[in-house]
Write an enzyme that holds these catalytic residues in place. Structure first.
Site, short mmCIF file in Angstrom:
data_model
loop_
_atom_site.label_atom_id
_atom_site.label_comp_id
_atom_site.label_asym_id
_atom_site.label_seq_id
_atom_site.Cartn_x
_atom_site.Cartn_y
_atom_site.Cartn_z
CB CYS A 135 -0.07 -2.47 -15.55
SG CYS A 135 0.37 -1.03 -14.55
CG HIS B 90 -3.95 0.36 -17.81
ND1 HIS B 90 -4.50 -0.61 -17.01
CD2 HIS B 90 -2.90 0.87 -17.12
CE1 HIS B 90 -3.82 -0.67 -15.87
NE2 HIS B 90 -2.85 0.22 -15.92
CD GLU C 235 -7.21 -1.72 -19.03
OE1 GLU C 235 -7.01 -0.94 -18.09
OE2 GLU C 235 -6.27 -2.21 -19.70
CG PHE D 80 7.41 0.04 -9.16
CD1 PHE D 80 8.59 -0.13 -8.45
CD2 PHE D 80 6.27 0.43 -8.46
CE1 PHE D 80 8.63 0.07 -7.08
CE2 PHE D 80 6.30 0.64 -7.10
CZ PHE D 80 7.49 0.45 -6.40
#
Length: 367
Positions: free
Chosen positions: A257, A343, A345, A302
């Site tokens: 990220c 992500h 995770e 972003f």
């Protein structure tokens, strides 16, 4: 259930548009950038995700709070969103494993939330007009005063927020006798990222957002990790310098990220603020290496410039977002480095991309 008095409340957008709702207990005002998350579950993890710092969260799921809260289902020490906007708020909950209600959770963390909002209409408006600053408030008779206060709130573009959520002191996670040592830069790290490293026999030292390469390397790590986090990546000059120092030495580097964006900036690839961003647990991504599709959890406003990434001689795009074809992952051809915009995770899920942690460990093994 205790009786909670409801007060009239409003959402005032920066362009003057107003939506109406009811307060969920606390009165007052909360400011931030308004955004929406399309996840149908995992609200507690969303509210405590440091990447959401300073944002007013619109939940598109019709019911929030219906399964209560559980102490272990948090991604940080406290709530990070600036406020919540939802359609139906459940004061009662039905999950036997829960240890409290969402209302009690909000009271504990002093969060302002409003419900009974036409969230479909609000999200449609945001999708059309883009993310913008807003205020949620029970001061329904003070519109002009709220407008003046809202005008003073800085835009997310150019805003450095990692320092607001990063640890102040370095700390350790896992077994010090584990096989692998990983130095992690905390730009707003989620606890489930650390759990994934520990599960793969790693001992992690988590450093503040402004840590230098020298301090991190003194831990003698086998690999380096740049975490997720809030705000614009451009002001993170220290993290960009750190990424350059790691890459100079061709040490194993993994970014998620905000960390992904920092790696891009360290190599001269620009970033930009998206019209709305990606926030939810149902975003489709294509792995260009394997040809397989993945359903992913995403939370970012972003992104890195796709054209510049394609033209960069040392980068290969590895993953692409199938909704808008933005860069979802990349790797360097001459360095031991890769990163993803989403992500892997994800907690509570999906887990399609958890293999990326295994890839990082393999990169460490073969360095």
């Amino acid at each position: 259930m205790k009786y909670t008095k409801r007060h009239n409340a409003i959402i005032l957008l920066a362009d003057g548009t107003i939506f109406h709702g009811k307060s969920i207990g606390k009165q007052g005002s909360a400011f931030g950038e308004v955004c929406f998350n399309t996840g149908t579950t995992g609200y507690q993890e969303i509210f405590t995700d440091p990447s959401y710092y300073g944002q007013l969260m619109v939940a598109t799921n019709a019911h929030i709070g219906n399964y209560g809260t559980l102490t272990e289902e948090v991604e940080s020490d406290d709530i990070k969103i600036a406020g919540l906007i939802c359609k139906n708020f459940s004061f009662n909950y039905s999950r036997p494993a829960a240890d409290g209600s969402l209302e009690e959770f909000f009271e504990k963390h002093n969060l302002l939330a409003i419900s009974d909002v036409d969230t479909r209409s609000l999200v449609t408006y945001i999708r059309t007009n883009g993310a913008m600053n807003a205020v949620i408030s029970t001061e329904v008779d003070n519109i002009e005063g709220l407008k003046k206060q809202l005008a003073e709130i800085p835009d997310m573009e150019g805003l450095e927020l990692a320092s607001k959520v990063s640890t102040k002191e370095a700390y350790y996670v896992g077994d010090e006798n584990a096989t692998y040592r990983i130095a992690a830069l905390d730009l707003g790290i989620k606890r489930n990222i650390l759990r994934n490293f520990v599960k793969r026999d790693a001992y992690v030292k988590v450093f503040p957002y402004n840590a230098t390469f020298e301090k991190m390397n003194a831990f003698k790590p086998a690999g380096f990790f740049l975490s997720n986090g809030p705000g614009d990546p451009k002001p993170l000059k220290g993290a960009i310098t750190l990424a350059n120092e790691i890459l100079k030495r061709d040490l194993p580097l993994f970014g998620i990220c905000l960390g992904h964006q920092v790696i891009g900036l360290a190599n001269g690839i620009s970033t930009y603020k998206m019209h709305n961003g990606h926030r939810g647990i149902n975003h489709p991504v294509k792995n260009l290496i394997t040809g397989k599709g993945e359903i992913t959890s995403q939370n970012h406003g972003f992104a890195i410039n796709k054209e510049e990434t394609e033209q960069h001689p040392d980068f290969e795009i590895t993953h692409t977002h199938l909704n808008d074809h933005t860069v979802a992952g990349m790797r360097m051809k001459s360095k031991n480095c890769f990163s993803v915009q989403y992500h892997p995770e994800a907690s509570p899920g999906p887990h399609d991309a958890s293999y990326l942690f295994d890839e990082f460990i393999e990169n460490i093994k073969t360095k």
